[in-house]
Design a protein around this motif. Structure first.
Motif, PDB file in Angstrom:
ATOM      1  N   LEU A 287       0.829  -1.208   0.000  1.00  0.00           N
ATOM      2  CA  LEU A 287       0.000   0.000   0.000  1.00  0.00           C
ATOM      3  C   LEU A 287       0.860   1.254   0.000  1.00  0.00           C
ATOM      4  O   LEU A 287       1.993   1.254   0.488  1.00  0.00           O
ATOM      5  CB  LEU A 287      -0.927   0.000   1.215  1.00  0.00           C
ATOM      6  N   ALA A 296      -1.805  -5.306  -0.187  1.00  0.00           N
ATOM      7  CA  ALA A 296      -3.124  -5.314  -0.809  1.00  0.00           C
ATOM      8  C   ALA A 296      -3.113  -6.032  -2.149  1.00  0.00           C
ATOM      9  O   ALA A 296      -2.059  -6.287  -2.739  1.00  0.00           O
ATOM     10  CB  ALA A 296      -3.604  -3.875  -1.007  1.00  0.00           C
ATOM     11  N   ASN A 307     -11.336  -6.420  -3.219  1.00  0.00           N
ATOM     12  CA  ASN A 307     -10.261  -5.616  -2.645  1.00  0.00           C
ATOM     13  C   ASN A 307      -9.938  -6.134  -1.250  1.00  0.00           C
ATOM     14  O   ASN A 307     -10.842  -6.358  -0.447  1.00  0.00           O
ATOM     15  CB  ASN A 307     -10.705  -4.148  -2.542  1.00  0.00           C
ATOM     16  N   TRP A 309      -7.082  -5.369   2.045  1.00  0.00           N
ATOM     17  CA  TRP A 309      -5.951  -4.691   2.677  1.00  0.00           C
ATOM     18  C   TRP A 309      -5.594  -5.511   3.913  1.00  0.00           C
ATOM     19  O   TRP A 309      -6.483  -5.913   4.674  1.00  0.00           O
ATOM     20  CB  TRP A 309      -6.319  -3.270   3.112  1.00  0.00           C
ATOM     21  N   ASP A 330     -11.966   1.401  -3.028  1.00  0.00           N
ATOM     22  CA  ASP A 330     -11.028   1.888  -2.013  1.00  0.00           C
ATOM     23  C   ASP A 330     -11.713   2.792  -0.992  1.00  0.00           C
ATOM     24  O   ASP A 330     -11.308   2.849   0.172  1.00  0.00           O
ATOM     25  CB  ASP A 330      -9.880   2.663  -2.674  1.00  0.00           C
ATOM     26  N   SER A 333     -13.222   0.445   1.465  1.00  0.00           N
ATOM     27  CA  SER A 333     -12.153  -0.138   2.288  1.00  0.00           C
ATOM     28  C   SER A 333     -11.653   0.865   3.323  1.00  0.00           C
ATOM     29  O   SER A 333     -11.388   0.508   4.479  1.00  0.00           O
ATOM     30  CB  SER A 333     -10.996  -0.592   1.403  1.00  0.00           C
TER      31      SER A 333
END
Length: 441
Positions: A287, A296, A307, A309, A330, A333
């Motif tokens: 990231l 990620a 997605n 993380w 994103d 997230s």
């Protein structure tokens, strides 16, 4: 391309992630669904426990069948992390080496005598991305054997000399998956179960050719004035680059096991992880923000968006799997991650565009149809930019910036709105197409 998101936190507020926090996250995700921005499932994990999970929307919109905790989604390119782990396990078992050449397995691929396993893992092979071959969309709808795939790819020239550059290519991981099949003498699906799913008891993670709603697998949709089912990709063409099915809970369990050395050795994990921010390692990227430091991967196939993380120091995982979305994943997230640190997300105003009056935007948002009614485009907002979503299967959502006078711009494409006529003109080069808005009477 992943946006750079700046997040700075000091104290992980897992203990605070109780009733109030969960209720606020529930409201946030319900808000996204009610405004037709997201259908899917999410989960936040701390250590080996799921501290939050929720599903919204429909797995089958026509039947109004809800997405549930155990609804499964195609995870797209998140599959590449699993494939990289399988390759590293094969190396640990001395069935393969990082410097082995592709020519040993597939000599007809361009530069096969120069390309190493490591270069395939890092997208530094120069192998042409098969998903960019003209007509590939139709080709990919049908079943193909491994040999048919390799013959299809072998017709393409290399994009650059192996090791000299980086270029993301699904072909790299498709080939790695077929190599796994050769060295283990069994299908990719069986290798995945034996090496990852069975040891971790991942009951909702597997690989199959096609989506099966009877197994509680979600269909994928474009968001229009209704939900339009996407085309049908046959995953026989690239099981190891985008074919895995899973749930956010299972993905989190896989990540925890990976980063806690339950799947591969410390040495293998260190080789897998990139050092520099934004860099790509073996099926995983680092990231771009520093605090917390994490890793990620994202994915997309049809309109399944995925997605994850993961933050090793904190042992926190955030996973989003969508079967319909027209807001940056994103953003979702980030909202989930912030909640783990005690900051609850605000509800975006999806009736707003920057530098434009809300009343003016409300006059132009909605679904527009081509003259022959065969194509539609839905105009919405992410709270800042205009969001353009075409009805054609697999079409991505696109953000347009307001330029004034009812004109919006994205790259070389301009949208001109005529609210009084309920019309929108799409301009690209010399081409001009008029779409007429569907107006409720």
């Amino acid at each position: 391309m992943r946006k750079i998101i700046c997040i700075i936190f000091s104290t992980l507020c897992i203990a605070q992630h109780q009733v109030v926090a969960q209720q606020k996250l529930d409201v946030y995700l319900d808000h996204l669904f009610k405004n037709q921005k997201f259908m899917g499932s999410v989960a936040i994990a701390h250590n080996d426990s799921i501290i939050y999970s929720k599903a919204v929307g429909y797995s089958d919109a026509a039947k109004k069948k809800d997405n549930e905790k155990n609804t499964k989604f195609r995870v797209g390119s998140v599959t590449k992390t699993y494939t990289a782990v399988l390759i590293l396990k094969a190396i640990e078992e001395r069935k393969l080496k990082l410097d082995d050449k592709l020519v040993t397995f597939y000599p007809t691929v361009a530069n096969a005598d120069k390309i190493t396993i490591e270069e395939l893992l890092k997208h530094r092979s120069g192998v042409f991305n098969f998903t960019e071959i003209e007509g590939e969309g139709t080709w990919e709808e049908h079943f193909h054997t491994e040999q048919e795939f390799v013959d299809y790819l072998a017709k393409q020239k290399s994009n650059f000399e192996p090791g000299s550059d980086y270029e993301y290519s699904n072909s790299n991981y498709a080939l790695l998956g077929f190599i796994l099949q050769k060295i283990y003498k069994q299908p990719f699906a069986a290798v995945l179960v034996e090496k990852i799913c069975k040891p971790l008891n991942l009951l909702n993670t597997y690989y199959t050719f096609e989506v099966d709603t009877a197994k509680n697998e979600a269909l994928s949709y474009n968001i229009q004035d209704t939900y339009l089912k996407n085309g049908n990709v046959n995953f026989s063409n690239h099981p190891a680059s985008g074919g895995i099915v899973s749930t956010p809970t299972d993905v989190n369990r896989f990540l925890f096991a990976l980063f806690n050395k339950q799947l591969i050795t410390t040495q293998s994990l260190e080789a897998m992880l990139p050092v520099d921010k934004g860099a790509y390692g073996f099926g995983i990227e680092k990231l771009k923000f520093d605090n917390p430091m994490g890793y990620a991967h994202g994915g997309r196939v049809e309109n399944y968006f995925s997605n994850y993380w993961y933050f090793p120091k904190e042992n926190v995982g955030v996973v989003v799997l969508a079967n319909a979305v027209n807001i940056d994943v994103d953003v979702i997230s980030t909202a989930l991650l912030k909640s783990a640190y005690g900051t609850m997300p605000e509800l975006p105003n999806f009736n707003h565009i920057s530098n434009m009056a809300d009343t003016a935007f409300n006059e132009i948002k909605g679904t527009y149809f081509s003259k022959d009614q065969k194509e539609s485009i839905t105009i919405s907002s992410d709270g800042k930019y205009l969001v353009f979503q075409n009805s054609r299967p697999g079409q991505d959502y696109v953000y347009f910036e307001y330029k004034g006078n009812q004109v919006f711009q994205y790259d070389s494409i301009a949208l001109q709105f005529f609210p009084n006529k309920h019309e929108m003109m799409l301009k690209q080069g010399a081409e001009q197409i008029i779409y007429r808005k569907s107006v409720k009477k």
